[in-house]
Design a protein around this motif. Structure first.
Motif, PDB file in Angstrom:
ATOM      1  N   ALA A 178     111.554  53.602  27.167  1.00 21.21           N
ATOM      2  CA  ALA A 178     110.470  52.760  27.682  1.00 21.21           C
ATOM      3  C   ALA A 178     110.885  51.911  28.888  1.00 21.21           C
ATOM      4  CB  ALA A 178     109.891  51.865  26.579  1.00 21.21           C
ATOM      5  N   SER A 179     111.939  52.317  29.596  1.00 14.52           N
ATOM      6  CA  SER A 179     112.441  51.536  30.738  1.00 14.52           C
ATOM      7  C   SER A 179     111.759  51.882  32.062  1.00 14.52           C
ATOM      8  CB  SER A 179     113.944  51.734  30.886  1.00 14.52           C
ATOM      9  OG  SER A 179     114.226  53.105  31.191  1.00 14.52           O
ATOM     10  N   LEU A 180     111.104  53.027  32.138  1.00 15.15           N
ATOM     11  CA  LEU A 180     110.404  53.460  33.352  1.00 15.15           C
ATOM     12  C   LEU A 180     109.161  54.240  32.957  1.00 15.15           C
ATOM     13  CD1 LEU A 180     113.176  55.055  35.620  1.00 15.15           C
ATOM     14  CD2 LEU A 180     112.086  52.851  35.952  1.00 15.15           C
ATOM     15  N   SER A 181     108.134  54.138  33.805  1.00 13.76           N
ATOM     16  CA  SER A 181     106.980  55.024  33.650  1.00 13.76           C
ATOM     17  C   SER A 181     106.407  55.298  35.033  1.00 13.76           C
ATOM     18  CB  SER A 181     105.915  54.417  32.723  1.00 13.76           C
ATOM     19  OG  SER A 181     105.467  53.162  33.189  1.00 13.76           O
ATOM     20  N   LEU A 182     105.901  56.514  35.203  1.00 13.78           N
ATOM     21  CA  LEU A 182     105.332  56.952  36.471  1.00 13.78           C
ATOM     22  C   LEU A 182     103.946  57.518  36.208  1.00 13.78           C
ATOM     23  CD1 LEU A 182     105.732  57.550  39.561  1.00 13.78           C
ATOM     24  CD2 LEU A 182     106.615  59.793  38.851  1.00 13.78           C
TER      25      LEU A 182
END
Length: 189
Positions: free
Chosen positions: A68-72
């Motif tokens: 859950a550290s990045l989302s695009l």
């Protein structure tokens, strides 16, 4: 199937975001990657990333890190569609793939950043982001804005990289001077 351009972006964004714990340094390191990515959008954006809905802007998930550290997301904005006034609680980097995206900023004048009521906001500046533009934001501590496309403009499509899974954010009612956390939906890709 993930394209080479997208896989390279995700790998580099993951690495750079972990190396830069300060949000301002992180977006500084990631903005050039977004500029390269939007130049290669045709190699990885698929029809499902262009899904839209007449009821409101559409968030199409491209990548969500297992931790859950990045989302695009590919976000599609039809003419006349806007976000509510909101903040993200995260840093973000945005690149415009198609059209002109408009961002209207707000400044929080009330001193208690933790309060959900009695929030005084003043309108700030406006930024017009054309195809190929990259912008970023950090929680400073809020970065409050509204984003969208006026009714007289054509559709816009933008890529949004966030420093967390963007499943919720704070929305503001400027007239009522309140803030509330809401869950936001997206299409899976």
């Amino acid at each position: 199937m993930t394209s080479l351009a997208l896989a390279a972006f995700i790998a580099q964004a993951t690495s750079r975001s972990r190396q830069q714990p300060d949000a301002a340094d992180c977006v500084l390191a990631l903005a050039p990657l977004m500029l390269d990515l939007i130049g290669q959008a045709g190699s990885f954006l698929e029809p499902q990333h262009y899904r839209s809905n007449a009821a409101g802007y559409t968030r199409n998930l491209i990548f969500d890190a297992p931790d859950a550290s990045l989302s695009l997301y590919a976000i599609v904005w039809l003419p006349g569609q806007w976000t509510p006034v909101h903040d993200h609680g995260s840093w973000g980097v945005v690149g415009v793939v198609e059209g002109v995206l408009e961002e209207r900023s707000y400044v929080r004048l009330s001193p208690d950043r933790g309060a959900n009521a009695g929030i005084e906001l003043a309108r700030g500046g406006t930024v017009l982001l054309r195809h190929g533009a990259v912008t970023s934001f950090v929680p400073n501590p809020d970065h409050i804005h509204v984003t969208g496309v006026p009714a007289e403009r054509s559709r816009a499509v933008s890529l949004h990289l966030y420093g967390r899974t963007m499943s919720n954010f704070n929305i503001y009612d400027v007239a009522a001077r309140t803030r509330q956390r809401i869950e936001v939906v997206h299409n899976e890709s």
